[in-house]
Design a protein around this motif. Structure first.
Motif, PDB file in Angstrom:
ATOM      1  N   THR A 163      24.166  57.629  19.917  1.00  0.00           N
ATOM      2  CA  THR A 163      25.461  57.438  19.269  1.00  0.00           C
ATOM      3  C   THR A 163      26.610  57.780  20.213  1.00  0.00           C
ATOM      4  O   THR A 163      27.636  57.086  20.228  1.00  0.00           O
ATOM      5  N   ILE A 164      26.451  58.813  21.024  1.00  0.00           N
ATOM      6  CA  ILE A 164      27.545  59.182  21.918  1.00  0.00           C
ATOM      7  C   ILE A 164      27.725  58.129  23.010  1.00  0.00           C
ATOM      8  O   ILE A 164      28.853  57.807  23.403  1.00  0.00           O
ATOM      9  N   SER A 165      26.622  57.559  23.475  1.00  0.00           N
ATOM     10  CA  SER A 165      26.710  56.497  24.495  1.00  0.00           C
ATOM     11  C   SER A 165      27.370  55.256  23.924  1.00  0.00           C
ATOM     12  O   SER A 165      28.213  54.621  24.579  1.00  0.00           O
ATOM     13  N   GLN A 166      26.986  54.901  22.704  1.00  0.00           N
ATOM     14  CA  GLN A 166      27.545  53.707  22.075  1.00  0.00           C
ATOM     15  C   GLN A 166      29.033  53.882  21.772  1.00  0.00           C
ATOM     16  O   GLN A 166      29.849  53.005  22.070  1.00  0.00           O
ATOM     17  N   GLU A 167      29.389  55.017  21.195  1.00  0.00           N
ATOM     18  CA  GLU A 167      30.794  55.253  20.848  1.00  0.00           C
ATOM     19  C   GLU A 167      31.657  55.385  22.101  1.00  0.00           C
ATOM     20  O   GLU A 167      32.803  54.913  22.132  1.00  0.00           O
ATOM     21  N   MET A 168      31.103  56.010  23.153  1.00  0.00           N
ATOM     22  CA  MET A 168      31.853  56.140  24.396  1.00  0.00           C
ATOM     23  C   MET A 168      32.141  54.770  24.999  1.00  0.00           C
ATOM     24  O   MET A 168      33.260  54.499  25.462  1.00  0.00           O
ATOM     25  N   LEU A 169      31.166  53.901  24.974  1.00  0.00           N
ATOM     26  CA  LEU A 169      31.359  52.562  25.526  1.00  0.00           C
ATOM     27  C   LEU A 169      32.384  51.780  24.717  1.00  0.00           C
ATOM     28  O   LEU A 169      33.276  51.129  25.274  1.00  0.00           O
ATOM     29  N   LYS A 170      32.290  51.844  23.394  1.00  0.00           N
ATOM     30  CA  LYS A 170      33.231  51.142  22.536  1.00  0.00           C
ATOM     31  C   LYS A 170      34.661  51.622  22.764  1.00  0.00           C
ATOM     32  O   LYS A 170      35.608  50.839  22.786  1.00  0.00           O
ATOM     33  N   ALA A 171      34.799  52.944  22.967  1.00  0.00           N
ATOM     34  CA  ALA A 171      36.132  53.528  23.074  1.00  0.00           C
ATOM     35  C   ALA A 171      36.720  53.437  24.471  1.00  0.00           C
ATOM     36  O   ALA A 171      37.931  53.269  24.638  1.00  0.00           O
ATOM     37  N   THR A 172      35.872  53.545  25.495  1.00  0.00           N
ATOM     38  CA  THR A 172      36.378  53.707  26.859  1.00  0.00           C
ATOM     39  C   THR A 172      35.992  52.596  27.821  1.00  0.00           C
ATOM     40  O   THR A 172      36.601  52.457  28.889  1.00  0.00           O
ATOM     41  N   GLY A 173      34.947  51.834  27.493  1.00  0.00           N
ATOM     42  CA  GLY A 173      34.432  50.849  28.440  1.00  0.00           C
ATOM     43  C   GLY A 173      33.515  51.442  29.490  1.00  0.00           C
ATOM     44  O   GLY A 173      33.046  50.729  30.378  1.00  0.00           O
ATOM     45  N   VAL A 174      33.216  52.748  29.406  1.00  0.00           N
ATOM     46  CA  VAL A 174      32.342  53.400  30.382  1.00  0.00           C
ATOM     47  C   VAL A 174      30.903  53.350  29.874  1.00  0.00           C
ATOM     48  O   VAL A 174      30.612  53.789  28.757  1.00  0.00           O
ATOM     49  N   VAL A 175      30.016  52.819  30.704  1.00  0.00           N
ATOM     50  CA  VAL A 175      28.614  52.662  30.336  1.00  0.00           C
ATOM     51  C   VAL A 175      27.799  53.823  30.891  1.00  0.00           C
ATOM     52  O   VAL A 175      27.840  54.114  32.092  1.00  0.00           O
ATOM     53  N   VAL A 176      27.051  54.508  30.009  1.00  0.00           N
ATOM     54  CA  VAL A 176      26.035  55.480  30.410  1.00  0.00           C
ATOM     55  C   VAL A 176      24.773  55.152  29.627  1.00  0.00           C
ATOM     56  O   VAL A 176      24.809  54.386  28.665  1.00  0.00           O
ATOM     57  N   VAL A 177      23.643  55.733  30.028  1.00  0.00           N
ATOM     58  CA  VAL A 177      22.372  55.432  29.367  1.00  0.00           C
ATOM     59  C   VAL A 177      21.941  56.625  28.519  1.00  0.00           C
ATOM     60  O   VAL A 177      21.891  57.753  29.016  1.00  0.00           O
ATOM     61  N   PRO A 178      21.609  56.412  27.252  1.00  0.00           N
ATOM     62  CA  PRO A 178      21.125  57.506  26.409  1.00  0.00           C
ATOM     63  C   PRO A 178      19.845  58.114  26.968  1.00  0.00           C
ATOM     64  O   PRO A 178      18.950  57.392  27.428  1.00  0.00           O
ATOM     65  N   GLY A 179      19.742  59.431  26.916  1.00  0.00           N
ATOM     66  CA  GLY A 179      18.552  60.100  27.434  1.00  0.00           C
ATOM     67  C   GLY A 179      17.272  59.689  26.742  1.00  0.00           C
ATOM     68  O   GLY A 179      16.191  59.726  27.334  1.00  0.00           O
ATOM     69  N   GLU A 180      17.372  59.266  25.486  1.00  0.00           N
ATOM     70  CA  GLU A 180      16.170  58.886  24.747  1.00  0.00           C
ATOM     71  C   GLU A 180      15.483  57.672  25.355  1.00  0.00           C
ATOM     72  O   GLU A 180      14.305  57.411  25.076  1.00  0.00           O
ATOM     73  N   ALA A 181      16.198  56.917  26.201  1.00  0.00           N
ATOM     74  CA  ALA A 181      15.589  55.761  26.862  1.00  0.00           C
ATOM     75  C   ALA A 181      14.440  56.177  27.758  1.00  0.00           C
ATOM     76  O   ALA A 181      13.582  55.358  28.099  1.00  0.00           O
ATOM     77  N   PHE A 182      14.407  57.445  28.148  1.00  0.00           N
ATOM     78  CA  PHE A 182      13.412  57.927  29.105  1.00  0.00           C
ATOM     79  C   PHE A 182      12.316  58.772  28.457  1.00  0.00           C
ATOM     80  O   PHE A 182      11.459  59.303  29.162  1.00  0.00           O
ATOM     81  N   GLY A 183      12.342  58.889  27.133  1.00  0.00           N
ATOM     82  CA  GLY A 183      11.310  59.654  26.448  1.00  0.00           C
ATOM     83  C   GLY A 183      11.911  60.651  25.476  1.00  0.00           C
ATOM     84  O   GLY A 183      13.121  60.913  25.475  1.00  0.00           O
ATOM     85  N   THR A 184      11.061  61.220  24.644  1.00  0.00           N
ATOM     86  CA  THR A 184      11.529  62.127  23.602  1.00  0.00           C
ATOM     87  C   THR A 184      12.233  63.353  24.164  1.00  0.00           C
ATOM     88  O   THR A 184      13.165  63.887  23.551  1.00  0.00           O
ATOM     89  N   GLU A 185      11.813  63.821  25.342  1.00  0.00           N
ATOM     90  CA  GLU A 185      12.443  64.985  25.943  1.00  0.00           C
ATOM     91  C   GLU A 185      13.845  64.679  26.474  1.00  0.00           C
ATOM     92  O   GLU A 185      14.572  65.588  26.876  1.00  0.00           O
ATOM     93  N   GLY A 186      14.230  63.415  26.448  1.00  0.00           N
ATOM     94  CA  GLY A 186      15.547  63.040  26.934  1.00  0.00           C
ATOM     95  C   GLY A 186      16.641  63.121  25.887  1.00  0.00           C
ATOM     96  O   GLY A 186      17.823  62.978  26.222  1.00  0.00           O
ATOM     97  N   GLU A 187      16.269  63.347  24.634  1.00  0.00           N
ATOM     98  CA  GLU A 187      17.289  63.458  23.602  1.00  0.00           C
ATOM     99  C   GLU A 187      18.192  64.661  23.889  1.00  0.00           C
ATOM    100  O   GLU A 187      17.727  65.711  24.318  1.00  0.00           O
ATOM    101  N   GLY A 188      19.478  64.467  23.637  1.00  0.00           N
ATOM    102  CA  GLY A 188      20.449  65.516  23.910  1.00  0.00           C
ATOM    103  C   GLY A 188      21.104  65.394  25.273  1.00  0.00           C
ATOM    104  O   GLY A 188      21.940  66.222  25.639  1.00  0.00           O
ATOM    105  N   TYR A 189      20.727  64.317  26.023  1.00  0.00           N
ATOM    106  CA  TYR A 189      21.274  64.098  27.364  1.00  0.00           C
ATOM    107  C   TYR A 189      21.668  62.635  27.527  1.00  0.00           C
ATOM    108  O   TYR A 189      21.201  61.758  26.783  1.00  0.00           O
ATOM    109  N   VAL A 190      22.490  62.361  28.526  1.00  0.00           N
ATOM    110  CA  VAL A 190      22.731  60.992  28.981  1.00  0.00           C
ATOM    111  C   VAL A 190      22.556  60.965  30.490  1.00  0.00           C
ATOM    112  O   VAL A 190      22.710  61.988  31.168  1.00  0.00           O
ATOM    113  N   ARG A 191      22.221  59.789  30.998  1.00  0.00           N
ATOM    114  CA  ARG A 191      22.129  59.599  32.441  1.00  0.00           C
ATOM    115  C   ARG A 191      23.336  58.792  32.905  1.00  0.00           C
ATOM    116  O   ARG A 191      23.648  57.741  32.341  1.00  0.00           O
ATOM    117  N   ILE A 192      23.997  59.307  33.935  1.00  0.00           N
ATOM    118  CA  ILE A 192      25.179  58.660  34.493  1.00  0.00           C
ATOM    119  C   ILE A 192      24.876  58.285  35.943  1.00  0.00           C
ATOM    120  O   ILE A 192      24.466  59.145  36.729  1.00  0.00           O
TER     121      ILE A 192
END
Length: 407
Positions: A351-380
Motif C-alpha cells: 500500500t505504501i508503494s502504491q500510494e507513494m507512486l500515485k502521489a509522487t510519481g516515484v517508483v519503489v518495489v514492495p518488500g513482499e515481492a521478495f518473500g514473506t520476510e520482506g513485508e515491512g520494507y521497500v526496495r529502492i
C-alpha cells in the motif's frame, strides 16, 4: 468458440511469485497516464552505458558478416578464457574455462535453469527469504520444493545455518546464497562461507552463490568469492554477471563457474535450449574484462552507487525517513517510514508503494515481492542521476508528511 475446458496456461506460472512486479508496472503506467513525472527507482537496471571501448568493440563485431551464425558454431573460448583470467585477477581463483565454466545469457538465465539441470522433481533446495524472485521461480518450474531460510536484520541478514534441521539439510540438493544481496544489500565474509561449506559437505549439498554484485561493495568493502576458499570448487558453483558490474545489462551475458559436474549439467541443458550468447556481445564482454584487469586502480562501478547512496539517504533523513546505510549493491532496503497520515488501514509494503507512486510519481518495489520476510520494507534502486534522486527524496518527504495525499 466451443469451451473445451482446457486451459492454455500452465499452473506452474502461478507459482513463479513475481506478479507484484507486473502490478508495479501497471501502477506506473496509470500514474504516467495521469501526467505524473515518473522517477523509476524500481527495477535495478543501470542507467549508465558500458565504456566507449566496450561499445566500439560491440559495434565493430556486429559489422562483421561472419558473426551472424549461431554462436555455438563459433569458438566460445575467448570469453570464457577472459572470464577465467578475471577470476584469477579479481579473486585469486584458478578455474579451467573449458570444464569449469559455462557462458550464460545473463546470470538470470543460469539461475532460472540450474534446478532443472541438477535436480529432479520432488527434490528440495534451501532458498533465502527474502530473495530474488527467480530463485523460487526456478524451483517452481523444475518441480523442486523450496525450503526457506529467513534472513533477518538481527542476524545481519545471514541465514542461521544451525536453525536448518538435519532432515532439511539431508533433503536438500543445494543451498542458494547471494552476497552482496539483492534486495537486502547485506554482505558476507569468507568466515561465513567457510561455515556454509562445512555444513554443505557434511550433508552432500551443493552451494550455489549468486555474486552478481561483486563490484558494488561500499566503504572499502571488496566482496569475496566463495571459490577463494580451499576446496570450494568441489562443493560450490558461483554465478557472475556482466550486467551490473560492467553496465551491460541489455547485452545479456554472464557465466557460471566452479564444480565441474554441476557446471557441466547446466551446459548440457543449455545446449538443448539455446545456441549461446551473440558472438559480438561475447567479444564486447572480453574487452570489458580486459579493461578491468588492465586498470586495477580504476574505481569500480560501486563508487558511483556509493556516492548516490550517501546523497540520497542524507536527503531522505532530512525529509523524515531515516534508514541504515546499505553496505553494497545498487539498492536500499528500507523499513517503512513513520507516516504523518493514514488511509484508515495499516500501511503495508504494497500500500505504501502504491500510494507513494500515485502521489509522487516515484517508483519503489514492495518488500513482499521478495518473500514473506520482506513485508515491512521497500526496495529502492539507485538508478537515476543525483538531481533526480534529490527530487525523489523531496517528493517522498512531502508524501510522508501528507502534503501530497491523493484522495
Amino acid at each position: 468458440m466451443m469451451d473445451t475446458g482446457k486451459a492454455w496456461r500452465s499452473e506452474r506460472l502461478s507459482a513463479l511469485g513475481s506478479s507484484i512486479f507486473s502490478e508495479v508496472a501497471a501502477w506506473k503506467a496509470a500514474a504516467a497516464r495521469e501526467g505524473k513525472d515518473i522517477i523509476d527507482l524500481g527495477i535495478g537496471s543501470p542507467d549508465q552505458p558500458p565504456t566507449e571501448k566496450v561499445r566500439r568493440a560491440l559495434a565493430e563485431a556486429a559489422l562483421q558478416a561472419g558473426n551472424y551464425a549461431y554462436p555455438a558454431t563459433k569458438d566460445g573460448m575467448p570469453f570464457k578464457e577472459a572470464a577465467a583470467a578475471w577470476m584469477k585477477h579479481r579473486f585469486g581463483v584458478t578455474v579451467d574455462p573449458a570444464s569449469e565454466m559455462v557462458t550464460l545469457l545473463g546470470s538470470q538465465d543460469g539461475l532460472a535453469h540450474l534446478a532443472m539441470a541438477i535436480c529432479d522433481p520432488g527434490d528440495a533446495a534451501l532458498l533465502p527469504n527474502p530473495g530474488y524472485p527467480i530463485y523460487a521461480g526456478s524451483l517452481a518450474l523444475a518441480g523442486v520444493e523450496a525450503i526457506l531460510m529467513p534472513l533477518r536484520e538481527e542476524n545481519g541478514y545471514l541465514p542461521d545455518l544451525d536453525a536448518i534441521s538435519v532432515e532439511e539439510w539431508q533433503r536438500s540438493k543445494f543451498i542458494l546464497l547471494n552476497y552482496p544481496n539483492n534486495p537486502l544489500s547485506a554482505v558476507a565474509d569468507l568466515a561465513f562461507y567457510e561455515k556454509v561449506l562445512v555444513k554443505a559437505k557434511e550433508h552432500g549439498v551443493l552451494v550455489v552463490h549468486d555474486l552478481a554484485y561483486s563490484e558494488m561493495g561500499f566503504d572499502g568493502n571488496e566482496p569475496p568469492s566463495i571459490l577463494q576458499l580451499p576446496g570450494a570448487s568441489e562443493q560450490a558453483v558461483e554465478f557472475h554477471s556482466m550486467s551490473k558490474s560492467f553496465n551491460m545489462a541489455g547485452c545479456r551475458i554472464g557465466f557460471l563457474t566452479g564444480n565441474r559436474e554441476a557446471v557441466g549439467a547446466l551446459r548440457e541443458l543449455k545446449a538443448n535450449i539455446d545456441y549461446g550468447a551473440f558472438y559480438p556481445v561475447q567479444q564486447a564482454a572480453v574487452v570489458a574484462l580486459q579493461e578491468a584487469m588492465a586498470a586495477p586502480d580504476k574505481p569500480k562501478v560501486g563508487k558511483l552507487y556509493e556516492r548516490r547512496r550517501d546523497l540520497f539517504l542524507d536527503a531522505l533523513r532530512a525529509e523524515g525517513w531515516d534508514m541504515k546505510l546499505p553496505k553494497a549493491t545498487m539498492f536500499v532496503w528500507a523499513q517503512l517510514p513513520k507516516m504523518a497520515w493514514d488511509t484508515g488501514v495499516a500501511w503495508t509494503s504494497r500500500t505504501i508503494s502504491q500510494e507513494m507512486l500515485k502521489a509522487t510519481g516515484v517508483v519503489v518495489v514492495p518488500g513482499e515481492a521478495f518473500g514473506t520476510e520482506g513485508e515491512g520494507y521497500v526496495r529502492i534502486a539507485l538508478v537515476e542521476d543525483e538531481s533526480r534522486l534529490l527530487e525523489a527524496a523531496a517528493r517522498i518527504g512531502r508524501f510522508i508528511r501528507g502534503e501530497l495525499v491523493i484522495k
